[in-house]
Design a protein around this motif. Structure first.
Motif, PDB file in Angstrom:
ATOM      1  N   ASN A   1      24.941   5.960  29.801  1.00  0.00           N
ATOM      2  CA  ASN A   1      24.812   6.707  31.052  1.00  0.00           C
ATOM      3  C   ASN A   1      24.688   8.214  30.826  1.00  0.00           C
ATOM      4  O   ASN A   1      24.692   8.979  31.784  1.00  0.00           O
ATOM      5  CB  ASN A   1      26.000   6.415  31.972  1.00  0.00           C
ATOM      6  CG  ASN A   1      25.982   4.987  32.478  1.00  0.00           C
ATOM      7  OD1 ASN A   1      24.924   4.368  32.577  1.00  0.00           O
ATOM      8  ND2 ASN A   1      27.148   4.449  32.790  1.00  0.00           N
ATOM      9  N   GLN A   2      24.574   8.629  29.595  1.00  0.00           N
ATOM     10  CA  GLN A   2      24.517  10.059  29.279  1.00  0.00           C
ATOM     11  C   GLN A   2      23.081  10.499  29.031  1.00  0.00           C
ATOM     12  O   GLN A   2      22.404   9.943  28.170  1.00  0.00           O
ATOM     13  CB  GLN A   2      25.351  10.352  28.017  1.00  0.00           C
ATOM     14  CG  GLN A   2      26.772   9.854  28.064  1.00  0.00           C
ATOM     15  CD  GLN A   2      27.539  10.390  29.244  1.00  0.00           C
ATOM     16  OE1 GLN A   2      27.549  11.601  29.490  1.00  0.00           O
ATOM     17  NE2 GLN A   2      28.170   9.501  29.995  1.00  0.00           N
ATOM     18  N   LEU A   3      22.615  11.482  29.755  1.00  0.00           N
ATOM     19  CA  LEU A   3      21.293  12.058  29.511  1.00  0.00           C
ATOM     20  C   LEU A   3      21.270  12.792  28.174  1.00  0.00           C
ATOM     21  O   LEU A   3      20.257  12.786  27.467  1.00  0.00           O
ATOM     22  CB  LEU A   3      20.914  13.025  30.639  1.00  0.00           C
ATOM     23  CG  LEU A   3      19.595  13.775  30.486  1.00  0.00           C
ATOM     24  CD1 LEU A   3      18.429  12.799  30.387  1.00  0.00           C
ATOM     25  CD2 LEU A   3      19.398  14.745  31.624  1.00  0.00           C
ATOM     26  N   CYS A   4      22.395  13.380  27.810  1.00  0.00           N
ATOM     27  CA  CYS A   4      22.439  14.172  26.578  1.00  0.00           C
ATOM     28  C   CYS A   4      22.160  13.332  25.339  1.00  0.00           C
ATOM     29  O   CYS A   4      21.561  13.828  24.379  1.00  0.00           O
ATOM     30  CB  CYS A   4      23.784  14.876  26.434  1.00  0.00           C
ATOM     31  SG  CYS A   4      25.201  13.757  26.359  1.00  0.00           S
TER      32      CYS A   4
ATOM     33  N   LEU B   1      11.037  18.929  29.562  1.00  0.00           N
ATOM     34  CA  LEU B   1      11.935  19.590  28.607  1.00  0.00           C
ATOM     35  C   LEU B   1      12.006  21.086  28.859  1.00  0.00           C
ATOM     36  O   LEU B   1      13.087  21.690  28.801  1.00  0.00           O
ATOM     37  CB  LEU B   1      11.497  19.294  27.174  1.00  0.00           C
ATOM     38  CG  LEU B   1      11.687  17.845  26.733  1.00  0.00           C
ATOM     39  CD1 LEU B   1      11.066  17.613  25.363  1.00  0.00           C
ATOM     40  CD2 LEU B   1      13.153  17.444  26.749  1.00  0.00           C
ATOM     41  N   TYR B   2      10.882  21.715  29.165  1.00  0.00           N
ATOM     42  CA  TYR B   2      10.933  23.146  29.466  1.00  0.00           C
ATOM     43  C   TYR B   2      11.627  23.416  30.804  1.00  0.00           C
ATOM     44  O   TYR B   2      12.256  24.460  30.969  1.00  0.00           O
ATOM     45  CB  TYR B   2       9.545  23.793  29.390  1.00  0.00           C
ATOM     46  CG  TYR B   2       9.296  24.304  27.994  1.00  0.00           C
ATOM     47  CD1 TYR B   2       9.859  25.486  27.557  1.00  0.00           C
ATOM     48  CD2 TYR B   2       8.535  23.579  27.094  1.00  0.00           C
ATOM     49  CE1 TYR B   2       9.675  25.956  26.265  1.00  0.00           C
ATOM     50  CE2 TYR B   2       8.333  24.035  25.796  1.00  0.00           C
ATOM     51  CZ  TYR B   2       8.914  25.219  25.396  1.00  0.00           C
ATOM     52  OH  TYR B   2       8.729  25.657  24.104  1.00  0.00           O
ATOM     53  N   GLN B   3      11.555  22.491  31.752  1.00  0.00           N
ATOM     54  CA  GLN B   3      12.330  22.640  32.981  1.00  0.00           C
ATOM     55  C   GLN B   3      13.825  22.646  32.663  1.00  0.00           C
ATOM     56  O   GLN B   3      14.580  23.437  33.225  1.00  0.00           O
ATOM     57  CB  GLN B   3      12.005  21.512  33.972  1.00  0.00           C
ATOM     58  CG  GLN B   3      10.673  21.646  34.653  1.00  0.00           C
ATOM     59  CD  GLN B   3      10.315  20.424  35.482  1.00  0.00           C
ATOM     60  OE1 GLN B   3      10.899  19.361  35.356  1.00  0.00           O
ATOM     61  NE2 GLN B   3       9.322  20.586  36.336  1.00  0.00           N
ATOM     62  N   LEU B   4      14.248  21.787  31.764  1.00  0.00           N
ATOM     63  CA  LEU B   4      15.645  21.751  31.345  1.00  0.00           C
ATOM     64  C   LEU B   4      16.045  23.058  30.653  1.00  0.00           C
ATOM     65  O   LEU B   4      17.125  23.594  30.892  1.00  0.00           O
ATOM     66  CB  LEU B   4      15.916  20.574  30.412  1.00  0.00           C
ATOM     67  CG  LEU B   4      15.935  19.195  31.043  1.00  0.00           C
ATOM     68  CD1 LEU B   4      16.050  18.117  29.953  1.00  0.00           C
ATOM     69  CD2 LEU B   4      17.095  19.070  32.026  1.00  0.00           C
TER      70      LEU B   4
END
Length: 144
Positions: free
Chosen positions: A14-17, A138-141
């Motif tokens: 459940n982790q995006l990281c 990824l650049y949005q993040l």
């Protein structure tokens, strides 16, 4: 939160990281066989990518472009300078500012590295649309 909710929240799945971390490690590892013959680490390689595009940047500008702090960059740049690939000079108008420039050897390395992005890209198994979508996300993040 109750115990069941907490345990769900802490599941690795459940982790995006985690998939970001694992995917980044995998992609970086794909570069190793191409960078090793050049005597470069991945972090050194991305420094060169920026300098090949914009030679003569300050350490601060380089750090901003690469999302790296001075504590990470300084030892890396010292090593590249010792190997004769870059020069570090103090700005004449502000001695606190260090400017990084490529040497002839650093510029020549660009021709040896020119095929690396294509070779690594062919290992990723993403079509152009998927790659562009991932790049955008990824650049949005990074900018958030």
């Amino acid at each position: 939160m109750d115990e069941k909710t907490t345990s769900k929240a802490l599941r690795l799945d459940n982790q995006l990281c985690f998939p970001l971390y694992a995917a980044a490690r995998r992609v970086v590892s794909l570069y190793t066989p191409y960078l090793k013959p050049l005597g470069l680490t991945y972090t050194q390689y991305i420094v060169f990518l920026v300098l090949w595009e914009h030679d003569g940047l300050t350490v601060g500008e380089l750090g901003r472009r690469l999302y790296l702090d001075n504590g990470t960059l300084t030892p890396l740049l010292k090593k590249l300078e010792a190997s004769g690939m870059i020069e570090r000079t103090r700005d004449t108008s502000d001695e606190r500012v260090v400017v990084i420039t490529l040497t002839d050897a650093g510029r020549a390395l660009e021709q040896k590295a020119v095929e690396i992005p294509l070779r690594v890209g062919s290992c990723l198994h993403l079509d152009a649309s998927q790659a562009q979508s991932l790049y955008t996300i990824l650049y949005q993040l990074l900018e958030g």
